[in-house]
Write an enzyme that holds these catalytic residues in place. Structure first.
Site, mmCIF file in Angstrom:
data_model
loop_
_atom_site.group_PDB
_atom_site.id
_atom_site.type_symbol
_atom_site.label_atom_id
_atom_site.label_comp_id
_atom_site.label_asym_id
_atom_site.label_seq_id
_atom_site.Cartn_x
_atom_site.Cartn_y
_atom_site.Cartn_z
ATOM 1 N N ASP A 28 0.795 -1.226 0.000
ATOM 2 C CA ASP A 28 0.000 0.000 0.000
ATOM 3 C C ASP A 28 0.826 1.274 0.000
ATOM 4 O O ASP A 28 0.340 2.341 -0.361
ATOM 5 C CB ASP A 28 -0.926 0.022 1.219
ATOM 6 C CG ASP A 28 -1.982 -1.071 1.164
ATOM 7 O OD1 ASP A 28 -2.359 -1.456 0.047
ATOM 8 O OD2 ASP A 28 -2.425 -1.527 2.235
ATOM 9 N N ASP A 85 -0.088 5.525 2.007
ATOM 10 C CA ASP A 85 -1.141 4.953 2.846
ATOM 11 C C ASP A 85 -0.952 5.415 4.287
ATOM 12 O O ASP A 85 -1.051 6.588 4.570
ATOM 13 C CB ASP A 85 -1.151 3.424 2.715
ATOM 14 C CG ASP A 85 -2.427 2.809 3.266
ATOM 15 O OD1 ASP A 85 -3.512 3.379 3.064
ATOM 16 O OD2 ASP A 85 -2.339 1.759 3.922
ATOM 17 N N ASP A 129 1.050 1.317 10.503
ATOM 18 C CA ASP A 129 -0.117 0.437 10.532
ATOM 19 C C ASP A 129 0.258 -0.875 11.195
ATOM 20 O O ASP A 129 1.322 -1.439 10.912
ATOM 21 C CB ASP A 129 -0.622 0.149 9.111
ATOM 22 C CG ASP A 129 -1.400 1.322 8.516
ATOM 23 O OD1 ASP A 129 -1.460 2.390 9.161
ATOM 24 O OD2 ASP A 129 -1.945 1.170 7.409
ATOM 25 N N ARG A 141 -6.929 9.726 12.195
ATOM 26 C CA ARG A 141 -6.334 8.437 12.585
ATOM 27 C C ARG A 141 -5.025 8.604 13.373
ATOM 28 O O ARG A 141 -3.971 8.213 12.935
ATOM 29 C CB ARG A 141 -6.084 7.550 11.371
ATOM 30 C CG ARG A 141 -7.336 7.112 10.660
ATOM 31 C CD ARG A 141 -7.028 6.037 9.615
ATOM 32 N NE ARG A 141 -8.247 5.587 8.953
ATOM 33 C CZ ARG A 141 -8.293 4.598 8.063
ATOM 34 N NH1 ARG A 141 -7.182 3.954 7.733
ATOM 35 N NH2 ARG A 141 -9.435 4.246 7.506
#
Length: 413
Positions: free
Chosen positions: A211, A235, A239, A291
């Protein structure tokens, strides 16, 4: 003496802001304090002062940051590099990386062949089977052709050099354990893949499209990302998905990015119920949108971070995560529709009202507000508490060194 005076100034400034915030919540009228622009300018001045000190190599051993106070005052740090592994905090505190292995010096910034990497390159180092503490001979910009797939028991330590991983693929931590990433600029990561990539001396295989995350943690445990500067990737910046756990993300400087941090694969992936992640002492800075983090299922301790910019929300989640927010400083944007720190993603209030989300000792400025929920079950918050929070009045000092440090041999960082 000057260092102590600077610390005292920042602590007093933040104590003042915290006390004024408390007065407002109690209904006391003070037009000069209630003015959002006044509050915002005061906090931004504190941040500017902290940034200036960071650029000057500012350091005091009494910052209240337990990671930094563990190692940064040692002027002989370059001869004691692996001591850093004993300074971890939070859920990822047992990540030892390459502490018990040899030093490996990266001498070549190239990445010509992801299947047969050249000795001296970063890729050659991270795929080895034995523990390694990886350092850099000089400043370099590394543009990776494909994902940098790490093996277990590795530390990438950028201290003493100005190291950028940029403009190509970035770091993948997949089905491994005990990884430390420290002191790297990671930015402008791009999607790559549909190519062969080596992951160990004995194995290479086909990789589908990645990603474009700065740091992708997939099915891994005991991972610590510390003192990195991350921005502007395709992205996420960090993560963690697919059953990853025992993770600490600390002392990082996040800027210029949309979806900053995703913790949890999907609402239906139940293995992430065991996820435990500590987000501590980070500065979430300019150009961020959402986020910080966005959580699913697990247990998340968000402690003593400085949130100075967001455009949509700071902390979000779905699928019943437990979120314990303690001692953070949240400065809301001027946008009157983005004052809420929290966001329950695509979930009805009748469902999320039972989720355990709490704010304890947070400093909420410029109209910021945190919407708590749940009964405050002590067992849930115990599992989401990974270290003792400092007062939010200390956040400016604790995070003054967030991001990559200017470390030079023979002097403290």
């Amino acid at each position: 003496m000057r260092a102590c005076a600077l610390i005292s100034f920042v602590q007093n400034k933040n104590s003042f802001l915290e006390s004024q915030n408390s007065r407002r919540s109690g209904g006391e009228d003070d037009a000069s304090v209630d003015d959002p622009e006044t509050v915002a300018s005061q906090v931004h001045m504190s941040i500017k002062n902290s940034t200036a000190r960071r650029n000057l190599g500012y350091l005091s051993c009494g910052t209240g940051n337990p990671i930094d106070d563990c190692w940064r005052c040692d002027s002989d740090w370059h001869n004691n590099r692996q001591r850093l592994a004993d300074c971890g905090i939070g859920f990822g505190r047992n990540a030892i990386g390459g502490r018990d292995g040899k030093l490996y010096v990266v001498t070549d910034a190239g990445d010509d062949d992801p299947v047969n990497p050249k000795e001296g390159t970063l890729r050659y180092a991270v795929i080895q089977d034995e523990p390694l503490w990886i350092i850099f001979k000089r400043d370099m910009v590394i543009t990776l052709k494909q994902e940098l797939i790490m093996n277990s028991f590795k530390t990438i330590d950028g201290r003493g050099a100005n190291v950028h991983i940029a403009n190509g693929a970035c770091i993948t931590i997949q089905y491994v354990t005990n990884v430390i990433i420290h002191g790297l600029h990671i930015h402008d990561c791009r999607p790559t893949g549909n190519a062969m990539v080596r992951s160990s001396p004995s194995h290479y295989g086909w990789r589908t499209m990645a990603d474009g995350d700065a740091v992708s943690i997939f099915g891994s445990s005991h991972v610590w990302v510390d003192h990195c500067s991350l921005s502007n990737c395709a992205d996420g910046l960090v993560d963690a998905i697919m059953g990853s756990t025992a993770i600490t993300v600390s002392n990082n400087y996040f800027t210029h990015h949309n979806e900053v941090m995703l913790l949890g694969h999907s609402d239906s992936y139940l293995k992430d119920k065991a996820m435990q992640v500590t987000i501590a002492f980070n500065h979430f800075g300019e150009g961020l949108i959402q986020r910080m983090p966005r959580c699913r299922h697990g247990y998340f301790h968000v402690v003593n971070n400085d949130y100075t910019h967001w455009e949509m929300y700071a902390i979000g989640g779905s699928a019943e995560p437990t979120i314990n927010s303690q001692g953070n400083r949240y400065l809301a944007p001027t946008n009157p529709f983005a004052k809420e720190v929290t966001k329950r993603v695509e979930t009805a209030q009748t469902t999320w009202k039972g989720w355990n989300w709490r704010s304890e000792g947070d400093l909420l400025l410029n109209g910021a507000f945190f919407t708590p929920s749940g009964a405050g079950a002590s067992a849930s918050y115990s599992r989401a508490s990974s270290l003792g929070a400092k007062s939010s009045s200390m956040v400016g000092t604790i995070t003054s060194g967030a991001g990559v440090l200017s470390c030079r041999k023979g002097s403290s960082c």
